[in-house]
Scaffold this active site. Sequence first.
Site, PDB file in Angstrom:
ATOM      1  N   ASP A 109       2.985  -0.885   2.018  1.00 27.43           N
ATOM      2  CA  ASP A 109       2.085  -1.327   0.942  1.00 27.43           C
ATOM      3  C   ASP A 109       1.390  -2.633   1.331  1.00 27.43           C
ATOM      4  O   ASP A 109       0.194  -2.812   1.068  1.00 27.43           O
ATOM      5  CB  ASP A 109       2.872  -1.523  -0.363  1.00 27.43           C
ATOM      6  CG  ASP A 109       3.417  -0.205  -0.907  1.00 27.43           C
ATOM      7  OD1 ASP A 109       2.836   0.845  -0.592  1.00 27.43           O
ATOM      8  OD2 ASP A 109       4.432  -0.240  -1.631  1.00 27.43           O
TER       9      ASP A 109
ATOM     10  N   THR B 146       1.099   3.941  10.856  1.00 23.92           N
ATOM     11  CA  THR B 146       1.946   2.743  10.931  1.00 23.92           C
ATOM     12  C   THR B 146       3.292   3.150  11.530  1.00 23.92           C
ATOM     13  O   THR B 146       3.847   4.206  11.203  1.00 23.92           O
ATOM     14  CB  THR B 146       2.127   2.060   9.567  1.00 23.92           C
ATOM     15  OG1 THR B 146       2.756   2.967   8.665  1.00 23.92           O
ATOM     16  CG2 THR B 146       0.783   1.613   8.989  1.00 23.92           C
ATOM     17  N   LEU B 147       3.798   2.301  12.442  1.00 22.20           N
ATOM     18  CA  LEU B 147       4.973   2.655  13.248  1.00 22.20           C
ATOM     19  C   LEU B 147       6.115   1.661  13.042  1.00 22.20           C
ATOM     20  O   LEU B 147       6.871   1.379  13.972  1.00 22.20           O
ATOM     21  CB  LEU B 147       4.566   2.686  14.735  1.00 22.20           C
ATOM     22  CG  LEU B 147       3.387   3.621  15.102  1.00 22.20           C
ATOM     23  CD1 LEU B 147       2.919   3.360  16.532  1.00 22.20           C
ATOM     24  CD2 LEU B 147       3.791   5.083  14.936  1.00 22.20           C
TER      25      LEU B 147
ATOM     26  N   GLY C 245       0.832   1.734  -5.950  1.00 23.11           N
ATOM     27  CA  GLY C 245      -0.495   1.244  -6.331  1.00 23.11           C
ATOM     28  C   GLY C 245      -0.459  -0.246  -6.634  1.00 23.11           C
ATOM     29  O   GLY C 245      -1.256  -1.028  -6.093  1.00 23.11           O
TER      30      GLY C 245
ATOM     31  N   ASN D 282       5.181   0.917 -11.635  1.00 24.22           N
ATOM     32  CA  ASN D 282       6.515   1.267 -12.134  1.00 24.22           C
ATOM     33  C   ASN D 282       7.285   0.011 -12.477  1.00 24.22           C
ATOM     34  O   ASN D 282       7.065  -1.043 -11.868  1.00 24.22           O
ATOM     35  CB  ASN D 282       7.344   1.978 -11.040  1.00 24.22           C
ATOM     36  CG  ASN D 282       6.901   3.403 -10.796  1.00 24.22           C
ATOM     37  OD1 ASN D 282       6.371   4.066 -11.677  1.00 24.22           O
ATOM     38  ND2 ASN D 282       7.132   3.871  -9.585  1.00 24.22           N
TER      39      ASN D 282
ATOM     40  N   SER E  58       8.550  -1.221  13.047  1.00 22.90           N
ATOM     41  CA  SER E  58       8.724  -2.405  13.909  1.00 22.90           C
ATOM     42  C   SER E  58       7.977  -2.264  15.241  1.00 22.90           C
ATOM     43  O   SER E  58       7.975  -3.196  16.049  1.00 22.90           O
ATOM     44  CB  SER E  58      10.211  -2.630  14.182  1.00 22.90           C
ATOM     45  OG  SER E  58      10.734  -1.500  14.835  1.00 22.90           O
TER      46      SER E  58
END
Length: 321
Positions: free
Chosen positions: A267, A227-228, A40, A11, A230
Amino acid sequence: MNPVIVVGSFNVDHVWRCAELPAVGATIAGQYATGPGGKGFNQAVAAARAGARTAFVCALGDDAGGALARQLAAADRIDLRAEASEQPTGTAGIYVDARGRNSIVIGPGANGALSAAHVGADPALLAGARVLLAQLESPVDTIEAALALARQAGATTVLNPAPANASTSISLLRLADVLTPNETEFAALLSRHVGERVDAEAVAALDGASLHGLCRKLLPHGTVVVTLGSVGAFVSHPDEATRGDAQPYYRVGAESVSASDTTGAGDAFNGALVASLANNAGAAFASHVRFANRYAALSTERPGAAVAMPQLAEVQERFPG
Ligand code: ADP
């Protein structure tokens, strides 16, 4: 040969920083900035800068946005495999107010036209890959085809199921050897496919055995990395395939950094994870997650997404050993 293939969106982001988000019918002034985006492309840049030769499969319009993608991919030595689209290159219009709240409009444009035929057009590309990474800002049928082709070619398939509101199916998820949701995406997938209602904000505080149980229900035969933010990340493997790890499930704590902009942290994590998987195929999975955690942490110290991705040498210098 490209050990990493990323399939997904590009984008052109248009960002206006304003005191307040514009009300209906209002015209206001804001400070403008533009730059590259799309999950992406962000992930392809992260994989390349993390040290893996990377191909990026996407769709671009015949316009200034498409030219920008080509120029930026070349600068990071990314092997760009762009499908020429009659649609305009993807765009995002983003308003951010003084409190950091935002309103976003996405114009998928060419991203919405990425075809399965294009993804499968070069069998040599797929045959040379160790890992294929995809997200859900492209047509879901195309992503499903990409994962199936990669698996057939013997590559490890990694699906980052983002954004959280993208449509997903069990058949799509089962094509992932490794699934990498954040807390919001994890909660959405659990509610949609497992019938479990878990508050996204409560995910990080769940005990390991409960989280592992939920991951096993979601992807019985694959690895799940939640994924968590911090807090770091949680890893869950099926008992029969722990990918070189001694434990079937464990947490990896976040690195201590002075985070100023976490846009694109996910990402960064995904790009670095696949780069490490491709470059150090024999290493235990935990070492790939540790690297991804370090890489993503460092990316949060800089503003922006693709432009904030660190180089491998910077990560090694900051986190020796
Ligand atoms: P997303 O950007 O998709 O919401 P997360 O917020 O879960 O993804 O962040 C992805 C990864 O980035 C985390 O697993 C962690 O490794 C790293 N990260 C994010 N925020 C921080 C932070 N404040 N400090 C250190 N690492 C962070």
